[in-house]
Scaffold this motif. Sequence first.
Motif, PDB file in Angstrom:
ATOM      1  N   LYS A   1       5.765 -30.912  -6.079  1.00  0.00           N
ATOM      2  CA  LYS A   1       6.552 -32.002  -5.275  1.00  0.00           C
ATOM      3  C   LYS A   1       5.977 -32.365  -3.996  1.00  0.00           C
ATOM      4  N   VAL A   2       6.064 -33.546  -3.572  1.00  0.00           N
ATOM      5  CA  VAL A   2       5.516 -33.911  -2.364  1.00  0.00           C
ATOM      6  C   VAL A   2       5.917 -33.029  -1.123  1.00  0.00           C
ATOM      7  N   GLY A   3       5.052 -32.905  -0.430  1.00  0.00           N
ATOM      8  CA  GLY A   3       5.331 -32.180   0.949  1.00  0.00           C
ATOM      9  C   GLY A   3       5.550 -30.448   0.594  1.00  0.00           C
ATOM     10  N   SER A   4       5.381 -29.988  -0.540  1.00  0.00           N
ATOM     11  CA  SER A   4       5.799 -28.744  -0.775  1.00  0.00           C
ATOM     12  C   SER A   4       4.925 -27.569  -0.148  1.00  0.00           C
ATOM     13  N   LEU A   5       3.556 -28.013   0.006  1.00  0.00           N
ATOM     14  CA  LEU A   5       3.030 -26.933   0.813  1.00  0.00           C
ATOM     15  C   LEU A   5       3.366 -26.764   2.006  1.00  0.00           C
ATOM     16  N   PHE A   6       3.508 -27.852   2.906  1.00  0.00           N
ATOM     17  CA  PHE A   6       4.077 -27.841   4.121  1.00  0.00           C
ATOM     18  C   PHE A   6       5.355 -27.206   4.149  1.00  0.00           C
ATOM     19  N   GLU A   7       5.982 -27.320   3.520  1.00  0.00           N
ATOM     20  CA  GLU A   7       7.476 -26.541   3.399  1.00  0.00           C
ATOM     21  C   GLU A   7       7.215 -25.127   3.117  1.00  0.00           C
ATOM     22  N   LEU A   8       6.246 -24.749   2.228  1.00  0.00           N
ATOM     23  CA  LEU A   8       5.970 -23.508   2.000  1.00  0.00           C
ATOM     24  C   LEU A   8       5.441 -22.844   3.346  1.00  0.00           C
ATOM     25  N   LEU A   9       4.568 -23.401   3.928  1.00  0.00           N
ATOM     26  CA  LEU A   9       4.011 -22.687   5.312  1.00  0.00           C
ATOM     27  C   LEU A   9       4.673 -22.849   6.404  1.00  0.00           C
ATOM     28  N   LYS A  10       5.853 -23.455   6.240  1.00  0.00           N
ATOM     29  CA  LYS A  10       6.832 -23.911   7.577  1.00  0.00           C
ATOM     30  C   LYS A  10       7.203 -22.436   8.061  1.00  0.00           C
ATOM     31  N   PRO A  11       7.906 -21.411   7.292  1.00  0.00           N
ATOM     32  CA  PRO A  11       8.602 -20.290   7.762  1.00  0.00           C
ATOM     33  C   PRO A  11       7.311 -19.579   8.578  1.00  0.00           C
ATOM     34  N   LEU A  12       6.068 -19.412   8.082  1.00  0.00           N
ATOM     35  CA  LEU A  12       5.024 -18.603   8.932  1.00  0.00           C
ATOM     36  C   LEU A  12       4.941 -19.495  10.405  1.00  0.00           C
ATOM     37  N   TYR A  13       4.803 -20.834   9.986  1.00  0.00           N
ATOM     38  CA  TYR A  13       4.863 -21.468  11.463  1.00  0.00           C
ATOM     39  C   TYR A  13       5.731 -21.229  12.572  1.00  0.00           C
ATOM     40  N   ASP A  14       7.044 -21.228  12.094  1.00  0.00           N
ATOM     41  CA  ASP A  14       8.223 -20.996  12.695  1.00  0.00           C
ATOM     42  C   ASP A  14       8.313 -19.552  13.363  1.00  0.00           C
ATOM     43  N   ALA A  15       7.993 -18.508  12.725  1.00  0.00           N
ATOM     44  CA  ALA A  15       7.935 -17.311  13.039  1.00  0.00           C
ATOM     45  C   ALA A  15       6.564 -17.009  14.015  1.00  0.00           C
ATOM     46  N   GLY A  16       5.905 -18.015  14.107  1.00  0.00           N
ATOM     47  CA  GLY A  16       4.323 -17.779  15.028  1.00  0.00           C
ATOM     48  C   GLY A  16       3.469 -16.682  14.418  1.00  0.00           C
ATOM     49  N   VAL A  17       3.703 -16.741  12.824  1.00  0.00           N
ATOM     50  CA  VAL A  17       2.739 -15.711  12.410  1.00  0.00           C
ATOM     51  C   VAL A  17       1.351 -16.666  12.224  1.00  0.00           C
ATOM     52  N   ASP A  18       0.268 -15.889  12.560  1.00  0.00           N
ATOM     53  CA  ASP A  18      -1.136 -16.728  12.422  1.00  0.00           C
ATOM     54  C   ASP A  18      -1.614 -16.761  11.135  1.00  0.00           C
ATOM     55  N   MET A  19      -1.974 -17.925  10.766  1.00  0.00           N
ATOM     56  CA  MET A  19      -2.587 -18.070   9.208  1.00  0.00           C
ATOM     57  C   MET A  19      -4.146 -18.017   9.436  1.00  0.00           C
TER      58      MET A  19
END
Length: 373
Positions: free
Chosen positions: A300-318
Amino acid sequence: MGDKPQTDSDELVALRAKIDAFDQQILRLIQQRVLVAADIAKAKVASDADASFYRPEREAQVLRRVRERNAVLREELHGLVSDDEMVRLMREIMSTSLAAEMPMTVAYLGPEGTYTQAAVVKHFGQAVRSLDVKTIPDVFRVVEQRKAHFGVVPVENSTEGIITHTLDCFSSSNLKVCGEVQLPISHQLLSNADGLTNVQKVYAHPQALAQCREWLERYLPDAEILTASSNAEAAIIASKDPAVAAIASDIAGRLYNINILASGIEDERNNTTRFLIIGTDSYAASGEDKTTIMVSAPNKVGSLFELLKPLYDAGVDMSRIESRPSRQTNWEYVFFIDLIGHVDDQGVSAALEELKAKSAYFKLIGSYPVGVL
Ligand SMILES: C=C(O[C@@H]1C=C(C(=O)O)C=C[C@H]1O)C(=O)O
């Protein structure tokens, strides 16, 4: 220089005596170090009969400390041995030590003389037993069947990008990544032809062909270009016919008795391949680690963004994200993601829990030490 045998000066004799004394100490220390490692092996087996003696996280820590200590010693003693060289020497001492306790077998994409074999030796040292197999899926298979303790597979190249075949193998395997190693790749044109004009065919692995495309167009525009299952396989073909050339390593050239017609033919200088070490177990954090996961986002729309958000919020580098077809439904994808940190690190584990809850599919492929060598 005359006919008389040279007599060594007193100074030389005294310096040699110094070296002999150091050699004695080095020998004794190596033997003593290996005995302590053997005691550790016994202690490991005593606490758990299935314990694996080899510990990638501990080896990475030992090698990192050698690098740090050597930098200090270079200052203190005006030492001449570089940090890289010292790490390599220590790698060999550990390799010999491990082989004395538990000879390890590591499977790789053969035949002998491939870059993957060079990566095996770089990562595990000369004392390891390397087992050549024919394909990347075979590397996975022999490790799964416990015919080898570990396997080494190429995963990405700085010029050509991802090796999709390797990523796809992780979809159907439960093996874990337990290490990584980078190898600078310099390609040679190997042939027993009498000069470039007599080369009619060039064989190489598709990756190597892609890495030397411009060179081939420029210097061998009329040669027929053919693919081989590995660069070493190409070398074997070239060794049998002087009208044929292969793109492979200088090691393959020596191994199969072929001349180097041109060297360093890769289009990009700094051409480097990253290899993964795969095994059946997971290991603790080394202090400087990476984690690889495989996930798919709900459709569904925006799901990849939603999926990666926890990494971004926790400051985990991808450090990397790759998409591959899911092979279940057309136009659905799985993502291979590399993160900085170990799954046991608090921030990483919390972020991954959240990500897992939001994903349609989640698999931890492994947490492993950032390559030291
Ligand atoms: C000695 C150990 O076991 C093995 C040997 C090592 C070494 O020689 O330094 C390091 C890690 C293990 O692969 C240990 O766990 O410390």
